[in-house]
Design a protein around this motif. Structure first.
Motif, PDB file in Angstrom:
ATOM      1  N   ILE A 157       4.194  -4.817  -0.200  1.00 58.93           N
ATOM      2  CA  ILE A 157       5.241  -4.652  -1.429  1.00 58.93           C
ATOM      3  C   ILE A 157       4.792  -4.708  -2.775  1.00 58.93           C
ATOM      4  CG2 ILE A 157       7.658  -4.193  -2.315  1.00 58.93           C
ATOM      5  CD1 ILE A 157       8.468  -4.190   0.567  1.00 58.93           C
ATOM      6  N   ALA A 158       3.880  -6.131  -2.354  1.00 58.85           N
ATOM      7  CA  ALA A 158       3.639  -6.804  -3.913  1.00 58.85           C
ATOM      8  C   ALA A 158       2.468  -5.939  -4.501  1.00 58.85           C
ATOM      9  CB  ALA A 158       3.421  -8.245  -3.358  1.00 58.85           C
ATOM     10  N   ARG A 159       1.415  -6.195  -3.189  1.00 57.81           N
ATOM     11  CA  ARG A 159       0.605  -5.056  -3.584  1.00 57.81           C
ATOM     12  C   ARG A 159       0.957  -4.067  -4.437  1.00 57.81           C
ATOM     13  NH1 ARG A 159      -5.017  -8.044  -3.202  1.00 57.81           N
ATOM     14  NH2 ARG A 159      -5.456  -5.812  -3.685  1.00 57.81           N
ATOM     15  N   THR A 160       1.885  -2.805  -3.597  1.00 59.31           N
ATOM     16  CA  THR A 160       1.816  -1.776  -4.155  1.00 59.31           C
ATOM     17  C   THR A 160       2.694  -1.713  -6.427  1.00 59.31           C
ATOM     18  OG1 THR A 160       2.422  -0.735  -2.024  1.00 59.31           O
ATOM     19  CG2 THR A 160       3.700  -0.146  -3.983  1.00 59.31           C
ATOM     20  N   LEU A 161       3.560  -3.464  -5.691  1.00 52.95           N
ATOM     21  CA  LEU A 161       3.999  -3.043  -7.705  1.00 52.95           C
ATOM     22  C   LEU A 161       2.677  -3.852  -8.213  1.00 52.95           C
ATOM     23  CD1 LEU A 161       7.026  -4.469  -6.053  1.00 52.95           C
ATOM     24  CD2 LEU A 161       6.504  -2.344  -7.176  1.00 52.95           C
ATOM     25  N   GLY A 162       1.951  -3.990  -8.287  1.00 47.86           N
ATOM     26  CA  GLY A 162       0.539  -4.581  -8.958  1.00 47.86           C
ATOM     27  C   GLY A 162       0.466  -5.585  -8.580  1.00 47.86           C
ATOM     28  N   GLY A 163       0.577  -6.031  -7.374  1.00 50.74           N
ATOM     29  CA  GLY A 163       0.085  -7.625  -7.243  1.00 50.74           C
ATOM     30  C   GLY A 163      -1.147  -7.858  -6.908  1.00 50.74           C
ATOM     31  N   ASN A 164      -2.011  -9.017  -6.550  1.00 57.57           N
ATOM     32  CA  ASN A 164      -3.360  -9.217  -6.859  1.00 57.57           C
ATOM     33  C   ASN A 164      -3.826 -10.165  -5.569  1.00 57.57           C
ATOM     34  OD1 ASN A 164      -2.785 -11.164  -8.276  1.00 57.57           O
ATOM     35  ND2 ASN A 164      -4.250 -10.516  -9.690  1.00 57.57           N
ATOM     36  N   GLY A 165      -2.443 -10.818  -4.930  1.00 60.70           N
ATOM     37  CA  GLY A 165      -2.519 -11.978  -4.309  1.00 60.70           C
ATOM     38  C   GLY A 165      -3.197 -11.705  -2.558  1.00 60.70           C
ATOM     39  N   ARG A 166      -4.101 -12.397  -2.384  1.00 60.84           N
ATOM     40  CA  ARG A 166      -4.515 -12.291  -0.930  1.00 60.84           C
ATOM     41  C   ARG A 166      -3.600 -12.375   0.700  1.00 60.84           C
ATOM     42  NH1 ARG A 166      -8.537 -17.366  -1.123  1.00 60.84           N
ATOM     43  NH2 ARG A 166      -7.799 -17.054   1.068  1.00 60.84           N
ATOM     44  N   PHE A 167      -3.581 -11.536   1.083  1.00 59.46           N
ATOM     45  CA  PHE A 167      -3.363 -11.293   2.096  1.00 59.46           C
ATOM     46  C   PHE A 167      -2.724 -12.366   3.205  1.00 59.46           C
ATOM     47  CE2 PHE A 167      -2.267 -10.724   7.267  1.00 59.46           C
ATOM     48  CZ  PHE A 167      -0.820 -10.211   7.227  1.00 59.46           C
ATOM     49  N   ALA A 168      -3.553 -13.647   3.487  1.00 56.88           N
ATOM     50  CA  ALA A 168      -3.299 -14.446   4.458  1.00 56.88           C
ATOM     51  C   ALA A 168      -2.303 -15.210   3.740  1.00 56.88           C
ATOM     52  CB  ALA A 168      -4.805 -15.413   5.022  1.00 56.88           C
ATOM     53  N   PRO A 169      -2.752 -16.237   2.251  1.00 56.20           N
ATOM     54  CA  PRO A 169      -1.625 -17.002   2.086  1.00 56.20           C
ATOM     55  C   PRO A 169      -0.429 -16.131   2.320  1.00 56.20           C
ATOM     56  CG  PRO A 169      -3.501 -16.613   0.350  1.00 56.20           C
ATOM     57  CD  PRO A 169      -4.162 -15.542   2.067  1.00 56.20           C
ATOM     58  N   THR A 170       0.081 -15.057   1.154  1.00 57.33           N
ATOM     59  CA  THR A 170       0.895 -14.919   1.044  1.00 57.33           C
ATOM     60  C   THR A 170       1.567 -14.270   2.891  1.00 57.33           C
ATOM     61  OG1 THR A 170       0.290 -13.539  -0.483  1.00 57.33           O
ATOM     62  CG2 THR A 170       2.009 -12.271   0.253  1.00 57.33           C
ATOM     63  N   ALA A 171       1.044 -13.689   3.528  1.00 55.57           N
ATOM     64  CA  ALA A 171       1.860 -14.041   4.968  1.00 55.57           C
ATOM     65  C   ALA A 171       2.108 -14.982   5.475  1.00 55.57           C
ATOM     66  CB  ALA A 171       1.748 -12.816   5.518  1.00 55.57           C
ATOM     67  N   SER A 172       1.838 -16.028   5.146  1.00 53.57           N
ATOM     68  CA  SER A 172       1.432 -17.006   6.175  1.00 53.57           C
ATOM     69  C   SER A 172       3.069 -18.029   5.388  1.00 53.57           C
ATOM     70  CB  SER A 172       0.419 -17.850   6.289  1.00 53.57           C
ATOM     71  OG  SER A 172      -0.784 -17.719   4.975  1.00 53.57           O
ATOM     72  N   LEU A 173       3.018 -18.200   4.094  1.00 53.52           N
ATOM     73  CA  LEU A 173       3.463 -18.773   3.039  1.00 53.52           C
ATOM     74  C   LEU A 173       4.712 -18.312   3.190  1.00 53.52           C
ATOM     75  CD1 LEU A 173       1.168 -19.724  -0.049  1.00 53.52           C
ATOM     76  CD2 LEU A 173       2.076 -21.717   2.445  1.00 53.52           C
ATOM     77  N   PHE A 174       4.870 -17.088   3.496  1.00 48.83           N
ATOM     78  CA  PHE A 174       5.972 -16.018   3.105  1.00 48.83           C
ATOM     79  C   PHE A 174       6.746 -16.558   4.820  1.00 48.83           C
ATOM     80  CE2 PHE A 174       9.664 -12.921   4.466  1.00 48.83           C
ATOM     81  CZ  PHE A 174       9.472 -12.600   3.427  1.00 48.83           C
ATOM     82  N   VAL A 175       6.236 -16.302   5.571  1.00 54.95           N
ATOM     83  CA  VAL A 175       7.165 -17.232   7.134  1.00 54.95           C
ATOM     84  C   VAL A 175       6.815 -18.436   7.364  1.00 54.95           C
ATOM     85  CG1 VAL A 175       6.224 -17.239  10.146  1.00 54.95           C
ATOM     86  CG2 VAL A 175       5.514 -15.193   8.294  1.00 54.95           C
TER      87      VAL A 175
END
Length: 172
Positions: free
Chosen positions: A79-97
């Motif tokens: 969703i963040a990427r869809t809204l124009g974000g440019n973050g990487r998957f691994a840090p975003t997903a793991s830190l969200f958990v």
């Protein structure tokens, strides 16, 4: 890192911007899932009847908690990427958990000893959920370089689903 999220979350997110936290995410999923599993009545009844079956049930539930948590992190990233974000998957997903379970752990510990319908558990539910939502918005804002409003939008769907399914429990 886990304790730092409570005291200096922005600094922790800045330090972890380019690194994933899968080990912390898995550890927190296992701890939180374990506390959640052993604190429910059906598990205790199964444990009294058959230890082996109860452990198998706990293992399957832990796997479900881990997969659901990873799914929440992946959807948040998408969703963040869809809204124009440019973050990487691994840090975003793991830190969200990590954020999700770090903020939910106090509620789980309280709910393990008190009935989930008690006022104190309900207050802890709303407090930890609000703090988790705040930290998740900070995370997405920093990881994806999004404005706060878009970061809040990216986090909203998952946090509402988590509130309904995990923290408030089934409607009776």
């Amino acid at each position: 890192m886990i304790l730092g999220l409570w005291y200096r979350p922005v600094d922790v997110f800045d330090e972890a911007r380019d690194r994933s936290a899968w080990s912390a995410a898995v550890l927190l999923c296992l701890i939180s899932g374990g506390i959640g599993i052993v604190s429910v009545g059906p598990f205790r009844a199964q444990w009294a009847a058959n230890h082996t079956a109860a452990l198998q049930l706990a293992g399957m539930a832990e796997a479900g908690v881990l997969l659901a948590s990873l799914g929440l992190g992946a959807v948040t990233h998408a969703i963040a990427r869809t809204l124009g974000g440019n973050g990487r998957f691994a840090p975003t997903a793991s830190l969200f958990v990590v954020v999700f379970w770090v903020t939910d752990l106090p509620r789980l510990l309280i709910a393990a000893w008190l009935p989930t319908s008690s006022t104190f558990v309900q207050a802890a539910t709303w407090t930890t959920w609000g703090f988790g939502y705040f930290l998740a918005v900070l995370l997405i804002r920093g990881q994806h370089h999004l404005p706060t409003r878009k970061a809040a939008t990216a986090v909203s769907v998952q946090m509402l689903a988590a509130l309904a399914l995990l923290k408030l429990g089934p409607v009776q």
